[in-house]
Scaffold this motif. Sequence first.
Motif, PDB file in Angstrom:
ATOM      1  N   ARG A 181      59.287  17.481  -3.016  1.00 43.04           N
ATOM      2  CA  ARG A 181      57.875  17.400  -3.341  1.00 43.04           C
ATOM      3  C   ARG A 181      57.380  18.699  -3.923  1.00 43.04           C
ATOM      4  O   ARG A 181      57.790  19.769  -3.545  1.00 43.04           O
ATOM      5  N   ARG A 182      56.439  18.564  -4.833  1.00 40.63           N
ATOM      6  CA  ARG A 182      55.838  19.743  -5.436  1.00 40.63           C
ATOM      7  C   ARG A 182      54.332  19.618  -5.330  1.00 40.63           C
ATOM      8  O   ARG A 182      53.774  18.526  -5.330  1.00 40.63           O
ATOM      9  N   THR A 184      50.625  19.380  -6.375  1.00 39.60           N
ATOM     10  CA  THR A 184      49.965  18.861  -7.559  1.00 39.60           C
ATOM     11  C   THR A 184      48.999  19.892  -8.098  1.00 39.60           C
ATOM     12  O   THR A 184      48.233  20.505  -7.376  1.00 39.60           O
ATOM     13  N   GLN A 205      55.218  15.277 -12.986  1.00 32.44           N
ATOM     14  CA  GLN A 205      54.262  14.234 -12.628  1.00 32.44           C
ATOM     15  C   GLN A 205      54.877  12.844 -12.771  1.00 32.44           C
ATOM     16  O   GLN A 205      54.607  11.951 -11.974  1.00 32.44           O
ATOM     17  N   ARG A 208      56.718  11.931  -9.637  1.00 32.01           N
ATOM     18  CA  ARG A 208      55.851  11.581  -8.514  1.00 32.01           C
ATOM     19  C   ARG A 208      55.223  10.207  -8.691  1.00 32.01           C
ATOM     20  O   ARG A 208      55.081   9.448  -7.728  1.00 32.01           O
ATOM     21  N   ARG A 211      57.855   7.601  -7.983  1.00 30.15           N
ATOM     22  CA  ARG A 211      58.160   7.573  -6.557  1.00 30.15           C
ATOM     23  C   ARG A 211      57.052   6.861  -5.788  1.00 30.15           C
ATOM     24  O   ARG A 211      57.318   6.045  -4.898  1.00 30.15           O
ATOM     25  N   ALA A 212      55.805   7.131  -6.130  1.00 28.31           N
ATOM     26  CA  ALA A 212      54.679   6.478  -5.467  1.00 28.31           C
ATOM     27  C   ALA A 212      54.719   4.973  -5.690  1.00 28.31           C
ATOM     28  O   ALA A 212      54.435   4.177  -4.776  1.00 28.31           O
TER      29      ALA A 212
END
Length: 219
Positions: A181-182, A184, A205, A208, A211-212
Amino acid sequence: MKLNERSLAFYATCDAPVDNAGFLYKRGGRHAAYHRRWFVLRGNMLFYFEDPASREPVGVIILEGCTVELVEATEEFAFAVRFAGSRVRTYVLAADSQAAMEGWVKALSRASFDYLRLVVRELEQQLAAMRAGGCPPPRRPRALLPRENGCAVWSTQPPATPVCSASGELASPEPPPLPPRRRTSAFSGALDTASFAQLHERYGQEIRVLRAQWVQDQL
């Protein structure tokens, strides 16, 4: 994209979360002696410092087009970052323990953008298969292979194909490998004027978002 020393120093020491950090022993380029350095992994860049309080890195290793291998060396828990080509330097590093070595090998093997693209492609394939009501394609996580000729290579070879139940679902479902994770952060400005940290965050982005979407479909 051009990077100068000031941009690298800022990115190496900024307040954003790191992917991994800790002491490693690094073998010198021309000498066999090992030096204890503080290593910080951010994205596909591995920085090393004299100590954790240093504000400027001694050097940086770009983790693209390389493999991470366990090697036989004078230091215990040694591994190497090896690049293709006979004239390219191989970086030999050593950890303080088996657990630390395994953690670093796994983190470094997943640091490249090639690995992230592989994760995105597999997530898309699994998502499409789940929406179609079928069995997801076999995953291809990087696995540590048995030693051959004194070393083991972190590989991308696929494991055995997963078994589907009568209903078409996996018998033992588990989530795919995911990038770390990074934090935002908003991105603004043209690409040619953006800092490396902004570019790195922007291109993360897509990871992410996919993944979401995958997590949402599991609910």
